[in-house]
Design a protein around this motif. Structure first.
Motif, PDB file in Angstrom:
ATOM      1  N   ALA A 187       0.840  -1.192   0.000  1.00  0.00           N
ATOM      2  CA  ALA A 187       0.000   0.000   0.000  1.00  0.00           C
ATOM      3  C   ALA A 187       0.875   1.242   0.000  1.00  0.00           C
ATOM      4  N   HIS A 188       0.284   2.372  -0.418  1.00  0.00           N
ATOM      5  CA  HIS A 188       1.022   3.635  -0.410  1.00  0.00           C
ATOM      6  C   HIS A 188       1.590   3.878   0.983  1.00  0.00           C
ATOM      7  N   GLY A 189       2.909   4.120   1.043  1.00  0.00           N
ATOM      8  CA  GLY A 189       3.545   4.311   2.336  1.00  0.00           C
ATOM      9  C   GLY A 189       4.099   3.025   2.911  1.00  0.00           C
ATOM     10  N   HIS A 190       3.779   1.862   2.278  1.00  0.00           N
ATOM     11  CA  HIS A 190       4.293   0.587   2.753  1.00  0.00           C
ATOM     12  C   HIS A 190       5.388   0.051   1.843  1.00  0.00           C
ATOM     13  N   ARG A 191       5.844   0.868   0.917  1.00  0.00           N
ATOM     14  CA  ARG A 191       6.886   0.417   0.016  1.00  0.00           C
ATOM     15  C   ARG A 191       8.249   0.868   0.524  1.00  0.00           C
ATOM     16  N   LEU A 192       9.220  -0.002   0.376  1.00  0.00           N
ATOM     17  CA  LEU A 192      10.555   0.252   0.885  1.00  0.00           C
ATOM     18  C   LEU A 192      11.406   0.979  -0.145  1.00  0.00           C
ATOM     19  N   THR A 193      12.354   1.766   0.353  1.00  0.00           N
ATOM     20  CA  THR A 193      13.364   2.329  -0.533  1.00  0.00           C
ATOM     21  C   THR A 193      14.365   1.231  -0.859  1.00  0.00           C
ATOM     22  N   ALA A 194      15.180   1.468  -1.859  1.00  0.00           N
ATOM     23  CA  ALA A 194      16.185   0.464  -2.243  1.00  0.00           C
ATOM     24  C   ALA A 194      17.115   0.145  -1.086  1.00  0.00           C
ATOM     25  N   ALA A 235      11.833  -8.587  12.583  1.00  0.00           N
ATOM     26  CA  ALA A 235      11.356  -9.897  12.121  1.00  0.00           C
ATOM     27  C   ALA A 235      10.023  -9.755  11.402  1.00  0.00           C
ATOM     28  N   GLN A 236       9.127  -8.925  11.934  1.00  0.00           N
ATOM     29  CA  GLN A 236       7.841  -8.689  11.277  1.00  0.00           C
ATOM     30  C   GLN A 236       8.032  -7.976   9.945  1.00  0.00           C
ATOM     31  N   ALA A 237       9.003  -7.057   9.910  1.00  0.00           N
ATOM     32  CA  ALA A 237       9.282  -6.328   8.672  1.00  0.00           C
ATOM     33  C   ALA A 237       9.782  -7.280   7.591  1.00  0.00           C
ATOM     34  N   ILE A 238      10.643  -8.213   7.967  1.00  0.00           N
ATOM     35  CA  ILE A 238      11.161  -9.189   7.012  1.00  0.00           C
ATOM     36  C   ILE A 238      10.034 -10.060   6.482  1.00  0.00           C
ATOM     37  N   LEU A 239       9.149 -10.501   7.376  1.00  0.00           N
ATOM     38  CA  LEU A 239       8.022 -11.337   6.961  1.00  0.00           C
ATOM     39  C   LEU A 239       7.119 -10.587   5.987  1.00  0.00           C
ATOM     40  N   LYS A 240       6.746  -9.351   6.334  1.00  0.00           N
ATOM     41  CA  LYS A 240       5.819  -8.612   5.475  1.00  0.00           C
ATOM     42  C   LYS A 240       6.466  -8.288   4.131  1.00  0.00           C
ATOM     43  N   ALA A 241       7.736  -7.878   4.145  1.00  0.00           N
ATOM     44  CA  ALA A 241       8.407  -7.560   2.884  1.00  0.00           C
ATOM     45  C   ALA A 241       8.514  -8.796   2.004  1.00  0.00           C
ATOM     46  N   SER A 242       8.735  -9.950   2.625  1.00  0.00           N
ATOM     47  CA  SER A 242       8.814 -11.196   1.861  1.00  0.00           C
ATOM     48  C   SER A 242       7.470 -11.557   1.259  1.00  0.00           C
ATOM     49  N   VAL A 243       6.407 -11.468   2.056  1.00  0.00           N
ATOM     50  CA  VAL A 243       5.068 -11.800   1.586  1.00  0.00           C
ATOM     51  C   VAL A 243       4.642 -10.868   0.458  1.00  0.00           C
ATOM     52  N   GLN A 244       5.014  -9.607   0.555  1.00  0.00           N
ATOM     53  CA  GLN A 244       4.637  -8.630  -0.463  1.00  0.00           C
ATOM     54  C   GLN A 244       5.606  -8.596  -1.643  1.00  0.00           C
ATOM     55  N   ASN A 245       6.528  -9.552  -1.696  1.00  0.00           N
ATOM     56  CA  ASN A 245       7.473  -9.666  -2.815  1.00  0.00           C
ATOM     57  C   ASN A 245       8.304  -8.402  -2.997  1.00  0.00           C
ATOM     58  N   ALA A 274      12.436   1.161   7.769  1.00  0.00           N
ATOM     59  CA  ALA A 274      11.764   0.032   7.108  1.00  0.00           C
ATOM     60  C   ALA A 274      10.590  -0.449   7.950  1.00  0.00           C
ATOM     61  N   ARG A 275      10.784  -0.529   9.265  1.00  0.00           N
ATOM     62  CA  ARG A 275       9.690  -0.945  10.151  1.00  0.00           C
ATOM     63  C   ARG A 275       8.537   0.048  10.083  1.00  0.00           C
ATOM     64  N   GLU A 276       8.877   1.332  10.048  1.00  0.00           N
ATOM     65  CA  GLU A 276       7.835   2.363   9.966  1.00  0.00           C
ATOM     66  C   GLU A 276       7.104   2.284   8.628  1.00  0.00           C
ATOM     67  N   ALA A 277       7.857   2.082   7.540  1.00  0.00           N
ATOM     68  CA  ALA A 277       7.247   2.015   6.211  1.00  0.00           C
ATOM     69  C   ALA A 277       6.286   0.844   6.100  1.00  0.00           C
ATOM     70  N   LEU A 278       6.630  -0.262   6.749  1.00  0.00           N
ATOM     71  CA  LEU A 278       5.805  -1.462   6.691  1.00  0.00           C
ATOM     72  C   LEU A 278       4.783  -1.526   7.821  1.00  0.00           C
ATOM     73  N   ASP A 279       4.818  -0.537   8.709  1.00  0.00           N
ATOM     74  CA  ASP A 279       3.855  -0.442   9.804  1.00  0.00           C
ATOM     75  C   ASP A 279       3.897  -1.675  10.707  1.00  0.00           C
ATOM     76  N   VAL A 280       5.115  -2.033  11.132  1.00  0.00           N
ATOM     77  CA  VAL A 280       5.297  -3.155  12.051  1.00  0.00           C
ATOM     78  C   VAL A 280       6.191  -2.711  13.203  1.00  0.00           C
ATOM     79  N   GLU A 281       6.277  -3.547  14.225  1.00  0.00           N
ATOM     80  CA  GLU A 281       7.028  -3.178  15.426  1.00  0.00           C
ATOM     81  C   GLU A 281       8.429  -3.762  15.463  1.00  0.00           C
ATOM     82  N   THR A 282       8.626  -4.931  14.878  1.00  0.00           N
ATOM     83  CA  THR A 282       9.929  -5.586  14.959  1.00  0.00           C
ATOM     84  C   THR A 282      10.526  -5.805  13.579  1.00  0.00           C
TER      85      THR A 282
END
Length: 253
Positions: A183-190, A236-246, A226-234
Motif C-alpha cells: 500500500a502507499h507508504g508501505h513500500r521500501l526504498t532500495a 522480524a515482522q518487517a522481514i516477513l511482510k516484505a517477503s510476503v509482499q514480494n 523500514a519498520r515504519e514504512a511497513l507499519d510493524v514493530e519488529t
C-alpha cells in the motif's frame, strides 16, 4: 471474443512485470465481458477472527471512492455475503444466490445492509470467485459486477464464457501474487530493502554495516525506517511482510 485468443492473452499477462499494468489489462478484459466493476482482495495475514488488518491486504478495484470509502474504511466489507462466503469456500458463486437469500430473509442484518448499499450504487449483478488458499492465513478473491446488466444477462454471459473468465482470473491472481506490492507508504526504498535482505540472510547489524561500508547507527536507522514504512514493530515482522509482499530482490536495469 473467442476462447482461441485466451492463450495469447494469458501469455501476455504472465510476461508483465508491473502490477499496475497487469491490473489495468485485467480491468479492460473483464469489461469486455460486461463486468465494468472489479474488486480484488488478497491477504496472507488472516487470523482466526477474520481477514486481519486491511492495511496488510492487497486491494485492487475500479469502484469509485464514494463506494470504497464506506465499504473498506467503513468496514462494510466484513458483512458482505460474498466476502463471508469466500472466507470458507473456493470456486465461483452467482450473485443470484445472494439475491435469493435476501428475498427469503436468510441474511443477517449486516449482510442485508451491504446488499442495500450495493443496490444504492447500482451494483446488483455479478459473480464472485474465491481462489484456492495457499495457507491457513491466506485468502484471495475477486468480485466481478455490472452496473449496466441484470443478473439474467450476467448468468447468460457466464454460461457461455464462465470457464474462460474463471481461467483468466485464476492466472491473473497468480501473476498478481508474484509481483511486488504494498500500500502507499508501505513500500521500501532500495536501501531499506537491501538492509532488510541482508538481515534476513542472517547477518548482524555490524555485518551489514561492514558489507555496505556504513556505520551501525546508519544501518539501525534504515531498519527503523523500514519498520515504519511497513507499519510493524519488529525487524522480524518487517522481514516477513516484505517477503510476503514480494518486495525483496527487486532490481532495475
Amino acid at each position: 471474443m473467442t476462447l482461441t485468443d485466451v492463450p495469447t492473452y494469458l501469455l501476455t499477462i504472465t510476461r508483465m512485470t508491473s502490477l499496475e499494468d497487469l491490473w489495468a489489462s485485467h480491468e479492460a478484459r473483464m469489461a469486455s465481458y460486461g463486468f465494468d466493476r472489479v474488486f480484488y482482495a488478497a491477504t496472507r495475514f488472516r487470523t482466526d477472527r477474520g481477514m486481519g488488518d486491511m492495511k496488510d491486504a492487497l486491494i485492487l478495484t475500479n469502484y469509485p471512492p464514494e463506494f470504497t470509502g464506506p465499504y473498506l474504511d467503513g468496514g462494510l466489507f466484513r458483512d458482505a455475503p460474498m466476502v463471508r462466503w469466500a472466507m470458507v469456500n473456493t470456486g465461483t458463486r452467482s450473485w443470484r444466490e445472494i439475491a435469493e437469500d435476501y428475498r427469503a430473509d436468510r441474511l443477517t442484518p449486516g449482510e442485508r445492509r451491504v446488499c442495500e448499499f450495493n443496490a444504492l450504487h447500482g451494483v446488483v449483478a455479478g459473480y464472485g470467485i474465491s481462489f484456492p488458499r495457499t495457507s491457513a492465513r491466506s485468502g484471495h478473491g475477486i468480485g466481478l459486477a455490472s452496473t449496466n446488466l441484470d443478473q439474467d444477462a450476467i448468468d447468460a454471459i457466464w454460461t457461455e464464457h464462465g470457464a474462460e473468465i474463471e481461467l483468466i482470473n485464476n492466472v491473473t491472481h497468480l501473476a498478481l501474487m508474484s509481483l511486488p506490492y504494498g500500500a502507499h507508504g508501505h513500500r521500501l526504498t532500495a536501501r531499506q530493502r537491501e538492509v532488510l535482505e541482508l538481515v534476513a540472510d542472517g547477518k548482524t547489524v555490524q555485518d551489514v554495516a561492514t558489507v555496505l561500508g556504513r556505520n551501525p547507527a546508519t544501518v539501525e536507522k534504515h531498519l527503523r525506517l523500514a519498520r515504519e514504512a511497513l507499519d510493524v514493530e519488529t525487524t522480524a515482522q518487517a522481514i516477513l511482510k516484505a517477503s510476503v509482499q514480494n518486495q525483496f530482490h527487486r532490481y532495475t536495469a
